[in-house]
Design an enzyme around this catalytic site. Structure first.
Site, short mmCIF file in Angstrom:
data_model
loop_
_atom_site.label_atom_id
_atom_site.label_comp_id
_atom_site.label_asym_id
_atom_site.label_seq_id
_atom_site.Cartn_x
_atom_site.Cartn_y
_atom_site.Cartn_z
N ARG A 31 0.86 -1.08 0.08
CA ARG A 31 -0.12 -0.26 -0.05
C ARG A 31 0.62 1.07 -0.07
O ARG A 31 1.84 1.32 0.67
CB ARG A 31 -0.99 -0.05 1.23
CG ARG A 31 -1.86 -1.14 1.09
CD ARG A 31 -3.34 -0.92 2.38
NE ARG A 31 -3.81 -2.16 2.22
CZ ARG A 31 -4.95 -2.72 1.20
NH1 ARG A 31 -5.03 -1.63 0.20
NH2 ARG A 31 -5.32 -3.70 1.35
N ASP A 32 0.66 2.22 -0.85
CA ASP A 32 1.10 3.59 -0.90
C ASP A 32 0.82 4.05 0.68
O ASP A 32 0.15 4.14 1.04
CB ASP A 32 0.48 4.41 -2.06
CG ASP A 32 1.64 5.46 -2.23
OD1 ASP A 32 2.10 5.48 -3.31
OD2 ASP A 32 1.66 6.39 -1.75
N ILE A 33 2.30 4.79 0.85
CA ILE A 33 2.19 5.25 2.26
C ILE A 33 1.30 6.73 2.16
O ILE A 33 0.84 7.01 3.34
CB ILE A 33 3.54 5.73 2.71
CG1 ILE A 33 3.73 5.82 4.08
CG2 ILE A 33 4.12 6.87 1.98
CD1 ILE A 33 5.17 5.86 4.52
N ASN A 89 4.56 6.51 -13.72
CA ASN A 89 5.21 7.85 -13.77
C ASN A 89 6.75 7.63 -14.27
O ASN A 89 7.42 7.04 -13.62
CB ASN A 89 5.11 8.63 -12.58
CG ASN A 89 3.75 9.08 -12.17
OD1 ASN A 89 2.78 9.07 -13.21
ND2 ASN A 89 3.38 9.07 -10.97
N VAL A 98 10.33 8.28 -7.04
CA VAL A 98 11.11 6.95 -6.51
C VAL A 98 11.56 6.29 -7.53
O VAL A 98 10.64 5.92 -8.48
CB VAL A 98 10.07 6.08 -5.42
CG1 VAL A 98 11.07 4.88 -5.34
CG2 VAL A 98 9.69 6.73 -4.37
N HIS A 102 7.68 1.21 -10.68
CA HIS A 102 6.58 0.81 -9.89
C HIS A 102 5.20 1.08 -10.59
O HIS A 102 4.85 2.28 -11.33
CB HIS A 102 6.29 1.45 -8.55
CG HIS A 102 6.51 2.98 -8.45
ND1 HIS A 102 7.99 3.48 -8.57
CD2 HIS A 102 5.75 4.03 -8.44
CE1 HIS A 102 7.59 4.77 -8.56
NE2 HIS A 102 6.52 5.13 -8.24
N HIS A 104 1.39 1.97 -10.41
CA HIS A 104 0.09 2.37 -9.34
C HIS A 104 -1.07 1.73 -9.73
O HIS A 104 -1.38 1.68 -10.63
CB HIS A 104 0.04 3.94 -9.44
CG HIS A 104 1.25 4.78 -8.85
ND1 HIS A 104 1.43 5.47 -7.83
CD2 HIS A 104 2.24 5.21 -9.58
CE1 HIS A 104 2.36 6.15 -7.70
NE2 HIS A 104 3.04 6.02 -8.65
#
Ligand code: 5GP
Ligand code: ZN
Length: 116
Positions: A31-33, A89, A98, A102, A104
């Site tokens: 999970r994204d922070i 992205n 980052v 990744h 999303h």
């Protein structure tokens, strides 16, 4: 292969905790922070690839596995039928912060198109 200063390599190595929702030998998802939607999950290859610009043909299998994992996760999170966005992205103009590839996974609400 693992970059010592890379945040997501550290998460992948278990050196930094994350709320993991999926794992296999090549892929990790957590999970994204700072979630931008009710469901916001990051799907990463365990092997370090910095950006889309660095993807080579020999990475194709690992990159494809990110989408296969996304399909499993979407079902798990119960957003598969209503729909969700899977997006990467690349570099600063797109908002990449980052530099470990990744995907999303964003879901649980309506998403505007095109993105801002
Ligand atoms: P980017 O902006 O590079 O496309 O996406 C990076 C994402 O990583 C952001 O949505 C950000 O909230 C998330 N993020 C940054 N640091 C951490 C962290 O330490 N743990 C988790 N789970 N997500 C993070
Ligand atoms: Zn990395």
């Amino acid at each position: 292969m693992n970059e010592p200063d890379c945040l997501f390599c550290k998460i992948s190595a278990g050196e930094i905790p994350a709320d993991i929702v999926y794992e296999d030998d090549k892929v990790l998802a957590f999970r994204d922070i700072a979630p931008k939607a009710p469901t916001h999950i990051l799907v990463i290859p365990k092997r370090h690839i910095a950006t889309i610009n660095n993807i080579r043909e020999e990475d194709a299998h690992d990159v494809g596995l990110l989408f296969a994992a996304a399909a499993v996760i979407a079902k798990q999170e119960d957003i598969a039928d209503e729909g969700y966005r899977a997006v990467m992205n690349c570099n600063e103009a797109a908002g990449q912060t980052v530099f470990h590839l990744h995907l999303h996974i964003l879901g649980g609400r309506s998403l505007d198109w095109p993105p801002g």
